[in-house]
Design a protein around this motif. Structure first.
Motif, PDB file in Angstrom:
ATOM      1  N   CYS A 348      31.602  50.253  42.892  1.00 34.45           N
ATOM      2  CA  CYS A 348      32.157  48.872  42.668  1.00 34.45           C
ATOM      3  C   CYS A 348      31.801  48.254  41.278  1.00 34.45           C
ATOM      4  O   CYS A 348      32.291  47.599  40.561  1.00 34.45           O
ATOM      5  CB  CYS A 348      32.346  47.708  43.776  1.00 34.45           C
ATOM      6  SG  CYS A 348      33.090  48.461  45.105  1.00 34.45           S
ATOM      7  N   TYR A 349      30.346  48.526  41.033  1.00 29.93           N
ATOM      8  CA  TYR A 349      29.593  47.799  39.869  1.00 29.93           C
ATOM      9  C   TYR A 349      28.694  48.780  39.134  1.00 29.93           C
ATOM     10  O   TYR A 349      27.742  49.328  39.965  1.00 29.93           O
ATOM     11  CB  TYR A 349      28.909  46.612  40.484  1.00 29.93           C
ATOM     12  CG  TYR A 349      29.727  45.503  41.033  1.00 29.93           C
ATOM     13  CD1 TYR A 349      30.089  44.326  40.293  1.00 29.93           C
ATOM     14  CD2 TYR A 349      29.607  45.710  42.450  1.00 29.93           C
ATOM     15  CE1 TYR A 349      30.937  43.548  41.057  1.00 29.93           C
ATOM     16  CE2 TYR A 349      30.424  44.501  43.079  1.00 29.93           C
ATOM     17  CZ  TYR A 349      31.236  43.288  42.378  1.00 29.93           C
ATOM     18  OH  TYR A 349      31.837  42.478  43.189  1.00 29.93           O
ATOM     19  N   GLU A 350      28.982  49.388  38.041  1.00 31.76           N
ATOM     20  CA  GLU A 350      28.230  50.269  37.390  1.00 31.76           C
ATOM     21  C   GLU A 350      26.944  49.818  36.764  1.00 31.76           C
ATOM     22  O   GLU A 350      26.808  48.451  36.479  1.00 31.76           O
ATOM     23  CB  GLU A 350      29.161  50.829  36.209  1.00 31.76           C
ATOM     24  CG  GLU A 350      30.462  51.489  36.576  1.00 31.76           C
ATOM     25  CD  GLU A 350      31.144  52.022  35.454  1.00 31.76           C
ATOM     26  OE1 GLU A 350      30.589  52.021  34.025  1.00 31.76           O
ATOM     27  OE2 GLU A 350      32.325  52.673  35.413  1.00 31.76           O
ATOM     28  N   ASN A 351      26.111  50.819  36.820  1.00 34.38           N
ATOM     29  CA  ASN A 351      24.658  50.377  36.316  1.00 34.38           C
ATOM     30  C   ASN A 351      24.081  49.044  37.237  1.00 34.38           C
ATOM     31  O   ASN A 351      23.396  48.291  36.470  1.00 34.38           O
ATOM     32  CB  ASN A 351      24.683  50.235  35.030  1.00 34.38           C
ATOM     33  CG  ASN A 351      25.302  51.408  34.154  1.00 34.38           C
ATOM     34  OD1 ASN A 351      25.038  52.692  34.501  1.00 34.38           O
ATOM     35  ND2 ASN A 351      25.985  51.186  33.264  1.00 34.38           N
ATOM     36  N   GLN A 352      24.260  48.982  38.343  1.00 32.55           N
ATOM     37  CA  GLN A 352      23.743  48.009  39.134  1.00 32.55           C
ATOM     38  C   GLN A 352      22.781  48.348  40.223  1.00 32.55           C
ATOM     39  O   GLN A 352      22.788  47.593  41.267  1.00 32.55           O
ATOM     40  CB  GLN A 352      24.884  47.207  39.724  1.00 32.55           C
ATOM     41  CG  GLN A 352      25.727  46.180  38.566  1.00 32.55           C
ATOM     42  CD  GLN A 352      25.223  45.064  37.897  1.00 32.55           C
ATOM     43  OE1 GLN A 352      23.961  44.518  38.585  1.00 32.55           O
ATOM     44  NE2 GLN A 352      25.410  45.012  36.810  1.00 32.55           N
ATOM     45  N   GLU A 353      22.154  49.322  40.055  1.00 31.96           N
ATOM     46  CA  GLU A 353      21.029  49.841  40.873  1.00 31.96           C
ATOM     47  C   GLU A 353      20.184  48.819  41.412  1.00 31.96           C
ATOM     48  O   GLU A 353      19.737  48.866  42.575  1.00 31.96           O
ATOM     49  CB  GLU A 353      20.518  51.070  40.622  1.00 31.96           C
ATOM     50  CG  GLU A 353      21.587  52.481  40.435  1.00 31.96           C
ATOM     51  CD  GLU A 353      22.079  52.659  39.119  1.00 31.96           C
ATOM     52  OE1 GLU A 353      21.705  51.737  38.139  1.00 31.96           O
ATOM     53  OE2 GLU A 353      22.810  53.353  38.763  1.00 31.96           O
ATOM     54  N   LEU A 354      19.686  48.123  40.347  1.00 30.57           N
ATOM     55  CA  LEU A 354      18.503  47.064  40.725  1.00 30.57           C
ATOM     56  C   LEU A 354      18.954  46.001  41.322  1.00 30.57           C
ATOM     57  O   LEU A 354      18.392  45.563  42.468  1.00 30.57           O
ATOM     58  CB  LEU A 354      17.880  46.690  39.188  1.00 30.57           C
ATOM     59  CG  LEU A 354      16.815  45.528  39.375  1.00 30.57           C
ATOM     60  CD1 LEU A 354      15.560  46.329  40.352  1.00 30.57           C
ATOM     61  CD2 LEU A 354      16.333  45.035  37.983  1.00 30.57           C
ATOM     62  N   ASN A 355      20.430  45.486  41.116  1.00 29.07           N
ATOM     63  CA  ASN A 355      21.023  44.375  41.875  1.00 29.07           C
ATOM     64  C   ASN A 355      21.334  44.899  43.294  1.00 29.07           C
ATOM     65  O   ASN A 355      21.441  44.028  44.289  1.00 29.07           O
ATOM     66  CB  ASN A 355      22.250  43.894  41.057  1.00 29.07           C
ATOM     67  CG  ASN A 355      22.042  42.793  40.121  1.00 29.07           C
ATOM     68  OD1 ASN A 355      21.113  42.053  40.402  1.00 29.07           O
ATOM     69  ND2 ASN A 355      22.855  42.571  38.962  1.00 29.07           N
ATOM     70  N   ALA A 356      21.544  46.239  43.468  1.00 25.36           N
ATOM     71  CA  ALA A 356      22.000  46.844  44.752  1.00 25.36           C
ATOM     72  C   ALA A 356      20.723  46.545  45.717  1.00 25.36           C
ATOM     73  O   ALA A 356      20.780  46.125  46.898  1.00 25.36           O
ATOM     74  CB  ALA A 356      22.196  48.294  44.766  1.00 25.36           C
ATOM     75  N   GLN A 467      31.230  56.668  57.741  1.00 28.54           N
ATOM     76  CA  GLN A 467      31.407  55.615  56.615  1.00 28.54           C
ATOM     77  C   GLN A 467      31.157  56.175  55.364  1.00 28.54           C
ATOM     78  O   GLN A 467      31.631  55.918  54.447  1.00 28.54           O
ATOM     79  CB  GLN A 467      30.634  54.252  56.962  1.00 28.54           C
ATOM     80  CG  GLN A 467      31.046  53.516  55.776  1.00 28.54           C
ATOM     81  CD  GLN A 467      29.997  52.073  56.067  1.00 28.54           C
ATOM     82  OE1 GLN A 467      29.048  52.215  56.872  1.00 28.54           O
ATOM     83  NE2 GLN A 467      30.290  51.068  55.460  1.00 28.54           N
ATOM     84  N   GLY A 468      30.007  56.889  55.261  1.00 28.32           N
ATOM     85  CA  GLY A 468      29.664  57.979  54.137  1.00 28.32           C
ATOM     86  C   GLY A 468      30.775  58.778  53.570  1.00 28.32           C
ATOM     87  O   GLY A 468      31.102  58.797  52.577  1.00 28.32           O
ATOM     88  N   MET A 474      37.155  58.412  49.436  1.00 28.86           N
ATOM     89  CA  MET A 474      38.245  57.644  48.853  1.00 28.86           C
ATOM     90  C   MET A 474      37.465  56.827  47.654  1.00 28.86           C
ATOM     91  O   MET A 474      38.453  55.949  47.137  1.00 28.86           O
ATOM     92  CB  MET A 474      38.672  56.641  50.052  1.00 28.86           C
ATOM     93  CG  MET A 474      39.196  57.397  51.200  1.00 28.86           C
ATOM     94  SD  MET A 474      39.823  56.069  52.201  1.00 28.86           S
ATOM     95  CE  MET A 474      41.320  55.593  51.351  1.00 28.86           C
ATOM     96  N   ASP A 475      36.404  57.184  47.234  1.00 31.27           N
ATOM     97  CA  ASP A 475      35.863  56.550  46.188  1.00 31.27           C
ATOM     98  C   ASP A 475      36.028  54.895  46.127  1.00 31.27           C
ATOM     99  O   ASP A 475      36.158  54.360  45.172  1.00 31.27           O
ATOM    100  CB  ASP A 475      36.339  57.039  44.782  1.00 31.27           C
ATOM    101  CG  ASP A 475      35.601  56.663  43.805  1.00 31.27           C
ATOM    102  OD1 ASP A 475      34.401  56.490  43.754  1.00 31.27           O
ATOM    103  OD2 ASP A 475      36.071  56.618  42.262  1.00 31.27           O
ATOM    104  N   SER A 476      35.918  54.502  47.471  1.00 31.92           N
ATOM    105  CA  SER A 476      36.135  52.979  47.625  1.00 31.92           C
ATOM    106  C   SER A 476      35.345  52.637  49.122  1.00 31.92           C
ATOM    107  O   SER A 476      35.508  53.495  50.008  1.00 31.92           O
ATOM    108  CB  SER A 476      37.314  52.586  47.845  1.00 31.92           C
ATOM    109  OG  SER A 476      37.369  51.393  47.972  1.00 31.92           O
ATOM    110  N   PRO A 477      34.376  51.770  48.971  1.00 29.76           N
ATOM    111  CA  PRO A 477      33.993  51.339  50.557  1.00 29.76           C
ATOM    112  C   PRO A 477      34.975  50.743  51.450  1.00 29.76           C
ATOM    113  O   PRO A 477      34.382  50.345  52.621  1.00 29.76           O
ATOM    114  CB  PRO A 477      32.823  50.382  50.139  1.00 29.76           C
ATOM    115  CG  PRO A 477      33.189  49.890  48.703  1.00 29.76           C
ATOM    116  CD  PRO A 477      34.162  50.709  48.107  1.00 29.76           C
TER     117      PRO A 477
END
Length: 549
Positions: A348-356, A467-468, A474-477
């Motif tokens: 849902c949010y690109e380049n947000q690994e740190l925020n994950a 879930q995975g 579906m490229d969506s959670p």
């Protein structure tokens, strides 16, 4: 006949007699004209009996087992009534709790340290995302077949040996990971993670045992919550540190390997220190028991003890079966969300690994607060079922809110909803442990907790895989999260059906003179039957099934 008289006198005592009236076994002087009654609150009732009635009644009393003996587990009631059960609390209990919580923390950190930076390990080892996911799923897979020998070992050999195995295997797995820092050694890191997952088997079932064996009745739930807190804190640190220690460096594989080695060597050093502390600090039990519920239990299993029979006894307990399934659903959902959080956020949010990682930290830290508050609340109120049900419902609502706000392009909102979800979902974990101990007492805490964790791992494996698959296909959670919502709603229904019977609490209360035991059969059905063995641990008629405010 005796059972009926006990019920009648107990009802009369509830209506007008002081709370501290206790049943006396003083023999009646049948020769005296003014014999002193056995029940001081009811002189008029005794005076109305003829001499023959008194003799018959005294004979029946001698034939029937004393109610204080009947309420105790098998074999304990044979001790002399005059024996005083001495209890004591030791300061060492805090050191035991701290050391256990810390090495449980490190084990949980090693569980999540791969999946929160899935993309980094995919790049470094050249493997697919599902293979990195299996580094977390292996914790759940290893637990299911090994929980039975682990709980058998806990019952037979005690807390110390089980704790040493958990801390020792955790340390060994951490050092083996240090030898896997090379792009071609993915198999070595898998082997190391398998060793850590075996260590987890000797860790997850111990919080309720540590709390019951070392802590008093007014602090046992808080102690259990604190022990679970260590595992949750490890998950939180696992969300926070790996993205910081191992940032994404796609153009420099040597730097990535260097960063991974720093994380692995640091973990191994801490694990070694905690293993040494485990050897020094943790003992099987204190010299004197901390509560009457522990004092009436034997120090070691009797010769005729059967672990298999103990497991079968638990599986015949309908309330415990309902708790097994509902606990498995909730905890399995938490495992699935934790494992796939990185993929959900980055989709849902690109380049947000740190925020994950920070969102995962928020989820678990909020759950730690929820765990402590739930433990304190249980120690204060003993309202196990209603608290468990309310937390379950709020977890369901939190999952719904998290699901439908995840893709609103507001990362700060995700922080908030993840915190709400974590507060209730991870706050539920110690509730399930303590509720299970209450409704299965005097069965071993390790066995009941082990079965609860086994079902949690089974549901965790199933939920994570499904879930995975839904998230990647579906490229969506959204679909995967809705799948969890349906199951959590089912868990609410199952929790509502649990019959709350606080056996351990009733023993502690009865030891203080606040409870009496009564026959399990209805007086109208059982008065004419000679069933002295039918008397079991039950709350007084003046109490509800579950103590309330």
């Amino acid at each position: 006949m005796v059972a009926g008289e006990l019920v009648q006198e107990h009802l009369r005592a509830d209506t007008g007699a002081p709370d501290d009236i206790t049943v006396s076994r003083k023999p009646v002087d049948v020769k005296g004209a003014a014999a002193e009654p056995s029940y001081g609150a009811l002189p008029t009732y005794e005076a109305s009996l003829t001499q023959q009635d008194r003799e018959d009644r005294e004979q029946e009393r001698e034939e029937q087992p004393d109610e204080r003996e009947v309420m105790l587990p098998n074999g304990v009631g044979e001790e002399k009534e005059e024996k005083i059960l001495e209890t004591r609390l030791y300061l060492r209990r805090f050191a035991v709790l701290l050391v256990f919580s810390l090495y449980s923390l490190v084990n949980a950190f090693q569980w999540i340290q791969y999946s929160i930076i899935t993309n980094v390990f995919m790049y470094y080892y050249g493997v697919s995302a599902d293979k990195v996911d299996w580094l977390s799923i292996v914790y759940m897979v290893a637990y299911v077949p090994l929980i039975f020998p682990a709980t058998w070992l806990l019952d037979r050999k005690g807390l110390r040996l089980t704790a040493l195995l958990g801390a020792g295997l955790n340390c060994a797995g951490a050092w083996l990971k240090c030898a896997s820092v090379s792009p071609g050694l993915f198999g070595v890191t898998v082997t190391a993670q398998v060793i850590c997952s075996v260590a987890q088997v000797f860790i997850l079932g111990l919080p309720s045992r540590v709390a019951s064996v070392w802590f008093g009745p007014r602090e046992v739930s808080t102690a259990c919550a604190t022990a679970v807190l260590g595992n949750q804190l490890g998950t939180a640190i696992g969300f926070l540190l790996p993205p910081v220690l191992v940032p994404t460096t796609p153009d420099d594989i040597e730097l990535t390997g260097h960063n991974i080695s720093i994380m692995f060597y640091g973990t191994a050093a801490v694990s070694t220190v905690l293993f040494i502390l485990t050897v020094i600090v943790i003992k099987d039990r204190p010299p004197l028991p901390p509560s009457h519920a522990q004092a009436v239990l034997p120090d070691s299993p009797p010769e005729d003890y059967s672990y298999r029979q103990s497991v079968f006894s638990l599986l015949k307990n309908k309330a415990f079966i309902l708790l097994l399934i509902s606990y498995g659903i909730m905890t399995g959902s938490f495992y699935s969300v934790s494992t796939l959080l990185n993929q959900m956020i980055t989709s849902c949010y690109e380049n947000q690994e740190l925020n994950a990682g920070r969102i995962g930290l928020t989820l678990v830290v909020a759950g730690m607060v929820g765990s402590i508050l739930c433990g304190l609340w249980l120690d204060y109120t003993k309202t196990y079922k209603i608290t468990t049900l309310i937390v379950y419902i709020l977890s369901f609502l939190g999952m719904l809110v998290f699901t439908f706000t995840l893709d609103l392009d507001n990362i700060y909102l995700v922080f908030f909803t993840a915190g709400v979800l974590g507060f209730f979902m991870t706050g539920y974990l110690p509730l399930g442990f303590e509720f299970g101990v209450e409704i299965t007492y005097p069965e071993s805490e390790g066995t009941s907790s082990g079965l609860l964790n086994a079902f949690a791992q089974i549901f965790g494996i199933i939920f994570t895989l499904i879930q995975g698959k839904l998230t990647t296909s579906m490229d969506s959670p959204l679909a995967g999260n809705l799948f969890l919502c349906v199951w959590i709603f089912l868990g609410i229904l199952l929790t509502a059906l649990i019959k709350s019977e606080l056996k351990r609490h009733n023993v502690n209360m009865g030891a203080n003179g606040n409870l009496l035991t009564v026959p399990t059969e209805c007086p109208a059905d059982g008065l004419l039957q000679d069933k002295p063995s039918g008397v079991q641990l039950e709350p007084s008629l003046s109490f509800s099934r579950e103590t309330s405010l």
